[in-house]
Scaffold this motif. Structure first.
Motif, short mmCIF file in Angstrom:
data_model
loop_
_atom_site.label_atom_id
_atom_site.label_comp_id
_atom_site.label_asym_id
_atom_site.label_seq_id
_atom_site.Cartn_x
_atom_site.Cartn_y
_atom_site.Cartn_z
N ASN A 11 0.85 -1.20 0.00
CA ASN A 11 0.00 0.00 0.00
C ASN A 11 0.89 1.24 0.00
OD1 ASN A 11 -1.72 2.21 0.76
ND2 ASN A 11 -3.23 0.71 1.49
N LYS A 12 0.99 1.91 -1.14
CA LYS A 12 1.86 3.08 -1.27
C LYS A 12 1.35 4.29 -0.49
CE LYS A 12 3.59 1.71 -5.84
NZ LYS A 12 2.86 0.44 -5.90
N ALA A 13 0.05 4.36 -0.23
CA ALA A 13 -0.48 5.48 0.55
C ALA A 13 0.03 5.40 1.99
CB ALA A 13 -2.01 5.47 0.52
N ILE A 14 0.00 4.21 2.56
CA ILE A 14 0.53 4.01 3.92
C ILE A 14 2.03 4.33 3.93
CG2 ILE A 14 1.00 2.30 5.71
CD1 ILE A 14 -1.55 0.86 4.89
N GLN A 15 2.74 3.87 2.93
CA GLN A 15 4.18 4.10 2.87
C GLN A 15 4.51 5.59 2.80
OE1 GLN A 15 5.86 1.93 -0.42
NE2 GLN A 15 4.81 0.03 0.14
N CYS A 16 3.80 6.32 1.95
CA CYS A 16 4.08 7.76 1.79
C CYS A 16 3.86 8.51 3.10
CB CYS A 16 3.20 8.35 0.69
SG CYS A 16 3.73 7.91 -0.99
N SER A 17 2.81 8.17 3.82
CA SER A 17 2.52 8.83 5.09
C SER A 17 3.61 8.56 6.11
CB SER A 17 1.16 8.36 5.62
OG SER A 17 0.88 8.94 6.86
N ALA A 18 4.02 7.28 6.22
CA ALA A 18 5.06 6.93 7.18
C ALA A 18 6.41 7.53 6.80
CB ALA A 18 5.17 5.40 7.29
N ALA A 19 6.71 7.57 5.50
CA ALA A 19 7.97 8.14 5.04
C ALA A 19 8.03 9.63 5.33
CB ALA A 19 8.15 7.88 3.54
N ARG A 20 6.93 10.33 5.12
CA ARG A 20 6.88 11.76 5.40
C ARG A 20 7.10 12.02 6.89
NH1 ARG A 20 2.34 12.41 3.58
NH2 ARG A 20 2.87 12.97 1.43
N ASP A 21 6.45 11.22 7.73
CA ASP A 21 6.62 11.38 9.19
C ASP A 21 8.06 11.11 9.62
OD1 ASP A 21 3.93 11.99 9.37
OD2 ASP A 21 3.34 9.99 10.03
N ALA A 22 8.76 10.25 8.87
CA ALA A 22 10.14 9.89 9.23
C ALA A 22 11.16 10.92 8.74
CB ALA A 22 10.48 8.52 8.65
N ASP A 30 24.13 8.38 1.61
CA ASP A 30 24.73 9.21 2.66
C ASP A 30 24.07 8.96 4.01
OD1 ASP A 30 22.55 11.34 3.20
OD2 ASP A 30 22.76 11.44 1.03
N ALA A 31 24.75 9.39 5.06
CA ALA A 31 24.32 9.10 6.44
C ALA A 31 22.96 9.71 6.75
CB ALA A 31 25.37 9.62 7.42
N GLU A 32 22.68 10.91 6.26
CA GLU A 32 21.40 11.56 6.55
C GLU A 32 20.25 10.79 5.93
OE1 GLU A 32 19.20 15.93 5.97
OE2 GLU A 32 21.31 15.65 5.40
N LEU A 33 20.43 10.36 4.68
CA LEU A 33 19.39 9.58 4.01
C LEU A 33 19.18 8.25 4.73
CD1 LEU A 33 17.43 9.11 1.68
CD2 LEU A 33 19.36 8.34 0.28
N CYS A 34 20.27 7.58 5.10
CA CYS A 34 20.15 6.30 5.80
C CYS A 34 19.43 6.47 7.14
CB CYS A 34 21.54 5.70 6.04
SG CYS A 34 22.35 5.10 4.54
N ALA A 35 19.70 7.58 7.84
CA ALA A 35 19.05 7.81 9.13
C ALA A 35 17.55 7.97 8.96
CB ALA A 35 19.65 9.04 9.80
N ALA A 36 17.13 8.68 7.91
CA ALA A 36 15.70 8.86 7.66
C ALA A 36 15.03 7.54 7.28
CB ALA A 36 15.49 9.91 6.56
N LEU A 92 11.70 2.68 8.60
CA LEU A 92 11.58 1.24 8.83
C LEU A 92 11.19 0.93 10.27
CD1 LEU A 92 14.74 0.12 6.83
CD2 LEU A 92 12.36 -0.07 6.09
N ASP A 93 11.74 1.67 11.21
CA ASP A 93 11.38 1.46 12.62
C ASP A 93 9.90 1.77 12.84
OD1 ASP A 93 13.94 0.70 13.25
OD2 ASP A 93 14.55 2.65 14.05
N ALA A 94 9.42 2.82 12.19
CA ALA A 94 8.01 3.23 12.39
C ALA A 94 7.04 2.17 11.89
CB ALA A 94 7.77 4.56 11.68
N ILE A 95 7.40 1.48 10.80
CA ILE A 95 6.49 0.45 10.26
C ILE A 95 6.85 -0.94 10.78
CG2 ILE A 95 6.03 1.81 8.18
CD1 ILE A 95 7.92 -0.04 6.64
N GLY A 96 7.85 -1.02 11.67
CA GLY A 96 8.22 -2.30 12.27
C GLY A 96 8.86 -3.27 11.31
N TRP A 97 9.60 -2.76 10.33
CA TRP A 97 10.15 -3.64 9.29
C TRP A 97 11.38 -4.38 9.77
CZ3 TRP A 97 7.72 -4.78 4.93
CH2 TRP A 97 8.41 -5.56 3.99
N ARG A 98 11.44 -5.68 9.42
CA ARG A 98 12.61 -6.50 9.67
C ARG A 98 12.91 -7.31 8.42
NH1 ARG A 98 12.86 -3.34 12.92
NH2 ARG A 98 13.18 -3.52 15.18
N GLY A 99 14.20 -7.47 8.14
CA GLY A 99 14.59 -8.23 6.96
C GLY A 99 15.06 -7.34 5.83
N ALA A 100 15.18 -7.95 4.65
CA ALA A 100 15.67 -7.23 3.48
C ALA A 100 14.64 -6.20 3.01
CB ALA A 100 15.97 -8.22 2.36
#
Length: 391
Positions: free
Chosen positions: A111-122, A239-245, A250-258
């Motif tokens: 679901n890209k809508a869920i992803q976009c919302s979580a990515a923006r918050d991150a 870069d480090a800033e992009l990786c941190a975001a 990933l932490d917000a959506i509880g992602w584990r794995g590849a």
């Protein structure tokens, strides 16, 4: 070692995933819609044909569930594409056998809508996104032109699994064009402004101790310049800033794995979030040539066999990888020319593309090359071109 079932067998990453799992000592089988695939040769007859979910979801679910039960059943299933991910989550009651997203994670991955919302918050840069419906009227709050794409990667309609295509719109009278025969009128769509830029992917393996083995690719050529996966790509260090975001996302959506996070970098060097690919991805060859065995790690994690004590890092020197069949198709698409005014200014030169495609490279720089399966990448290239031409 384990018996791993992968699918769908015609998915772009499937050959490199098979090579990764074989190198780790696993037995590999696959499920697909037809047995006439080049992958069948390297699976020693273990390619199982199941009903196409695009024709009959119930039959496909029943067939996949049957493959995963009984004597000699696989220990784990590793989805290759969005359809395989959806089907595995829907068909299997025992989620412990799925080396991939299940439940809420599967919902987020599709679901890209869920992803976009979580990515923006991150803190990731997300294009201004409006959620509309296929049967909605004009939206004066949305500035045209836009790209409109389905929010759902795949979805079931009337017992069939389908997916829609992205379309470029100058007016909302054409919104319905995105709706194929299996799309419900009320299906959510995402409208985003058109952004010119270069596609990138950031990859890694998310663990309880954070993301390990970060890597990235940048597209050199798209198979179809209108918008598609790469025919050639080059590695880069995110870069480090992009990786941190991305870590916060990933932490917000509880992602584990590849995982793969798809980005679009514009002329101002802003990396815009496009989507999360929550399963194996097409440029797996680039990761594997750098010693990053994401597929084998995914299986090891699911089976509790242990992950690397020391996680390898991506190489610093840029590495170019090419898909022979997709390079041929890139030339054909480029020669045909753009279909819309949106792409005319950015359309690649056929002659420059021809020079780039004809530049010699070592066999190891091609997708789907493996010394243990000599000639496979050539058969796969021919199959890729034939499949596209039939369409």
């Amino acid at each position: 070692m384990a018996h791993v079932l992968i699918g769908f067998a015609d998915a772009l990453p499937a050959p490199e995933v098979v090579f990764s799992l074989h190198a780790a000592g696993h037995r590999v089988s696959a499920f697909g819609r037809t047995e006439r695939l080049p992958l069948a040769r390297i699976l020693s007859g273990e390619l199982h044909v199941i009903a196409a979910p695009e024709d009959d979801v119930s039959a496909a679910k029943e067939a996949l569930a049957g493959l995963m039960t009984g004597p000699g059943a696989p220990d784990v299933i590793l989805p290759m594409d969005d359809t395989g991910l959806w089907l595995a989550d829907a068909a299997l009651a025992d989620k412990s056998k799925i080396a991939g997203a299940t439940g809420e994670q599967a919902k987020t991955a599709l679901n890209k809508a869920i992803q976009c919302s979580a990515a923006r918050d991150a803190g990731l840069n997300v294009p201004p996104t409006s959620v509309i419906e296929a049967d909605a009227g004009p939206r004066p709050d949305i500035q045209l032109p836009v790209i409109v794409k389905p929010a759902l990667a795949v979805r079931e309609v009337d017992g069939k699994l389908g997916k829609g295509d992205a379309v470029y719109l100058a007016d909302f009278d054409a919104v319905a064009a995105i709706a194929g025969q299996t799309v419900q009128p009320s299906e959510p769509l995402l409208a985003q402004p058109l952004i010119a830029g270069t596609g990138e992917g950031v990859f890694g393996f998310a663990t309880d101790m954070g993301v390990k083995s970060w890597s990235g690719h940048r597209r050199l050529r798209m198979m179809n310049p209108h918008g598609s996966g790469s025919s050639a790509c080059i590695s880069f260090q995110p870069d480090a800033e992009l990786c941190a975001a991305i870590q916060r996302f990933l932490d917000a959506i509880g992602w584990r794995g590849a995982f793969m996070v798809e980005l679009l970098r514009d002329a101002e060097d802003t990396a815009w979030f496009m989507e999360l690919n929550g399963r194996m991805w097409g440029s797996m060859a680039l990761a594997r040539r750098q010693g990053l065995e994401y597929p084998a790690w995914a299986v090891a994690q699911q089976l509790g066999q242990g992950l690397p004590q020391t996680w390898p890092e991506a190489g610093r020197a840029p590495l170019v990888m090419r898909h022979l069949g997709r390079e041929v198709l890139h030339l054909l698409f480029t020669l045909r020319g753009p279909k819309s005014s949106f792409h005319k200014a950015e359309w690649p030169s056929f002659w420059r593309s021809l020079v780039a495609v004809l530049r010699p490279h070592h066999l190891r720089s091609f997708y789907n090359y493996d010394p243990a399966a000599k000639g496979y990448f050539l058969r796969d290239a021919v199959w890729t071109v034939k499949k596209a031409l039939r369409r």
